[in-house]
Design an enzyme around this catalytic site. Sequence first.
Site, mmCIF file in Angstrom:
data_model
loop_
_atom_site.group_PDB
_atom_site.id
_atom_site.type_symbol
_atom_site.label_atom_id
_atom_site.label_comp_id
_atom_site.label_asym_id
_atom_site.label_seq_id
_atom_site.Cartn_x
_atom_site.Cartn_y
_atom_site.Cartn_z
ATOM 1 N N ASN A 52 20.547 0.306 27.509
ATOM 2 C CA ASN A 52 19.689 1.465 27.740
ATOM 3 C C ASN A 52 18.247 0.987 27.873
ATOM 4 O O ASN A 52 17.908 -0.120 27.452
ATOM 5 C CB ASN A 52 19.753 2.412 26.534
ATOM 6 N N CYS A 74 28.277 0.769 28.141
ATOM 7 C CA CYS A 74 29.518 1.501 27.938
ATOM 8 C C CYS A 74 30.671 0.552 28.251
ATOM 9 O O CYS A 74 30.645 -0.126 29.289
ATOM 10 C CB CYS A 74 29.542 2.727 28.850
ATOM 11 N N HIS A 130 20.045 3.712 31.839
ATOM 12 C CA HIS A 130 20.306 2.299 31.556
ATOM 13 C C HIS A 130 19.399 1.499 32.498
ATOM 14 O O HIS A 130 18.932 2.009 33.518
ATOM 15 C CB HIS A 130 21.792 1.998 31.741
ATOM 16 N N HIS A 178 18.781 9.914 30.520
ATOM 17 C CA HIS A 178 19.423 8.814 29.785
ATOM 18 C C HIS A 178 19.621 7.672 30.786
ATOM 19 O O HIS A 178 20.590 7.660 31.538
ATOM 20 C CB HIS A 178 20.762 9.345 29.254
ATOM 21 N N ASP A 217 25.244 4.317 21.322
ATOM 22 C CA ASP A 217 25.335 3.685 22.654
ATOM 23 C C ASP A 217 24.929 2.210 22.576
ATOM 24 O O ASP A 217 25.506 1.352 23.245
ATOM 25 C CB ASP A 217 24.411 4.424 23.636
HETATM 26 C C1 LIG Z 1 39.134 10.620 24.330
HETATM 27 C C2 LIG Z 1 40.205 9.763 23.741
HETATM 28 C C3 LIG Z 1 40.300 9.988 22.244
HETATM 29 C C4 LIG Z 1 41.512 10.167 24.400
HETATM 30 O O1 LIG Z 1 42.526 9.386 23.923
HETATM 31 P P1 LIG Z 1 43.828 9.065 24.754
HETATM 32 O O2 LIG Z 1 43.771 7.650 25.114
HETATM 33 O O3 LIG Z 1 43.969 10.055 25.884
HETATM 34 O O4 LIG Z 1 45.065 9.286 23.828
HETATM 35 P P2 LIG Z 1 45.324 10.328 22.654
HETATM 36 O O5 LIG Z 1 44.517 11.578 22.785
HETATM 37 O O6 LIG Z 1 46.789 10.450 22.599
HETATM 38 O O7 LIG Z 1 44.818 9.501 21.392
HETATM 39 C C5 LIG Z 1 45.031 8.110 21.264
HETATM 40 C C6 LIG Z 1 44.734 7.714 19.840
HETATM 41 O O8 LIG Z 1 43.386 8.058 19.547
HETATM 42 C C7 LIG Z 1 43.349 8.928 18.422
HETATM 43 N N1 LIG Z 1 42.251 9.879 18.631
HETATM 44 C C8 LIG Z 1 42.185 10.858 19.523
HETATM 45 N N2 LIG Z 1 41.009 11.497 19.398
HETATM 46 C C9 LIG Z 1 40.352 10.891 18.397
HETATM 47 C C10 LIG Z 1 39.092 11.109 17.810
HETATM 48 N N3 LIG Z 1 38.277 12.057 18.245
HETATM 49 N N4 LIG Z 1 38.710 10.304 16.804
HETATM 50 C C11 LIG Z 1 39.521 9.328 16.370
HETATM 51 N N5 LIG Z 1 40.751 9.065 16.891
HETATM 52 C C12 LIG Z 1 41.137 9.861 17.901
HETATM 53 C C13 LIG Z 1 44.694 9.614 18.390
HETATM 54 O O9 LIG Z 1 44.974 10.079 17.098
HETATM 55 C C14 LIG Z 1 45.600 8.470 18.813
HETATM 56 O O10 LIG Z 1 45.780 7.592 17.709
HETATM 57 P P3 LIG Z 1 47.167 6.740 17.540
HETATM 58 O O11 LIG Z 1 48.239 7.763 17.452
HETATM 59 O O12 LIG Z 1 47.254 5.867 18.786
HETATM 60 O O13 LIG Z 1 46.899 5.958 16.299
HETATM 61 C C15 LIG Z 1 39.958 8.244 24.006
HETATM 62 O O14 LIG Z 1 40.098 7.977 25.358
HETATM 63 C C16 LIG Z 1 38.605 7.813 23.524
HETATM 64 O O15 LIG Z 1 38.365 7.761 22.315
HETATM 65 N N6 LIG Z 1 37.661 7.506 24.433
HETATM 66 C C17 LIG Z 1 36.281 7.248 24.036
HETATM 67 C C18 LIG Z 1 35.688 6.170 24.837
HETATM 68 C C19 LIG Z 1 34.244 5.976 24.430
HETATM 69 O O16 LIG Z 1 33.872 6.060 23.275
HETATM 70 N N7 LIG Z 1 33.386 5.682 25.432
HETATM 71 C C20 LIG Z 1 31.996 5.442 25.223
HETATM 72 C C21 LIG Z 1 31.207 6.683 24.997
HETATM 73 S S1 LIG Z 1 30.697 7.506 26.481
HETATM 74 C C22 LIG Z 1 29.285 6.673 27.002
HETATM 75 O O17 LIG Z 1 28.964 5.636 26.481
HETATM 76 C C23 LIG Z 1 28.408 7.266 28.066
HETATM 77 C C24 LIG Z 1 27.146 7.938 27.531
HETATM 78 C C25 LIG Z 1 27.480 9.144 26.670
HETATM 79 O O18 LIG Z 1 26.396 7.043 26.707
HETATM 80 C C26 LIG Z 1 26.240 8.409 28.682
HETATM 81 C C27 LIG Z 1 26.068 7.377 29.781
HETATM 82 O O19 LIG Z 1 25.374 6.367 29.587
HETATM 83 O O20 LIG Z 1 26.652 7.593 30.824
#
Ligand SMILES: CC(C)(COP(=O)([O-])OP(=O)([O-])OC[C@H]1O[C@@H](n2cnc3c(N)ncnc32)[C@H](O)[C@@H]1OP(=O)([O-])[O-])[C@@H](O)C(=O)NCCC(=O)NCCSC(=O)C[C@@](C)(O)CC(=O)[O-]
Length: 311
Positions: free
Chosen positions: A253, A244, A213, A211, A16
Amino acid sequence: MTLPARVRIVEVSPRDGLQNESTILPVETKVALIELLAKAGVRDIEAGSFVSAKRAPQMAATAEVLAKLDQKLLSRSSVRLSVLIPNLQGLDCALASGVKDVAVFAAASETFSQKNINCSIAESLARFAPAVEKALSAGIRVRGYISCVLGCPYEGEIAPGEVASLARDLTAMGCHEISLGDTIGAGTPLRAKRLIEAVARDGPIDRLAVHFHDTYGQALANIFACLELGISVVDASVAGLGGCPYAPGATGNVATEDVVYMLDGMGVETGIDLAALAEAGEFISGRLGRRSGSRASRAIAAQRRTGSQKM
Ligand SMILES: CC(C)(COP(=O)([O-])OP(=O)([O-])OC[C@H]1O[C@@H](n2cnc3c(N)ncnc32)[C@H](O)[C@@H]1OP(=O)([O-])[O-])[C@@H](O)C(=O)NCCC(=O)NCCSC(=O)C[C@@](C)(O)CC(=O)[O-]
């Protein structure tokens, strides 16, 4: 007033803390940060995430980071590493990397869910279910995050009942712990308490983590309020790093150093050496070319410079 005798800190800076940084840090820097945290006595460290590299470029090297860590140091220090996964693809990467803990991440706001993981809340649960099932059958523990528990950058206030319902779903799926994320740091102590009371109606409080921020400077006060209710797992990030990419305007955080200083001062054990922790925070702040966001860490550095009395 009763406080828990011990608090487990879940250190989220390598994930994070860094996911929102635009300058991609070298793998060696991330490895060094995790090892400094381990040496300071931090036992639970979120090391990275297996998500789309386009969505979180800073996390693209998570597998390399995990592969380069000093395993002897980590096992000697009883460190549990975890990674964030949004789906089966992420879980498969986590399994290949050898971690024993993963976390899925949902949101209590439909708009935030769409922006963050490109699907609705219901769709996110449907994606998590097979990943959680596979993880559990491989002996991997799964944590469940819920974002926006005290407010959403797009929808505003979120009803505690929505959060409680999602916590029930994630628990029924097999998550051993639910981390309640105040993603934009909008919460205040009494609202935080009301939220914990609503979610804790469904099960033991020791399965809940908080958690916070620190966008509005409320994080420590919120944590204290939650400790009073029996919360004993607190997420934090050294130097107050964090944010985020899908929560515009939200800051880092709560700083781990500040949390540990507060807990030390109240006689609540964490097993963490504050001076060594502050060094980890100074190290990563230096690599990012900025001052630490931890007030405690800055005070400790000033004491070192001036030789003044340690508090
Ligand atoms: C969920 C998805 C993957 C949906 O992804 P999508 O945009 O719906 O599309 P997809 O499922 O068709 O995948 C798009 C591309 O991502 C790849 N892909 C698909 N899955 C994976 C994977 N697991 N690892 C690596 N690559 C992956 C997949 O292979 C494809 O690659 P391309 O064909 O374009 O080359 C995307 O929207 C995403 O990665 N989002 C993550 C965003 C993120 O990391 N946000 C921050 C974390 S959450 C947070 O910070 C909050 C928290 C937890 O701290 C608590 C708080 O404070 O509230």
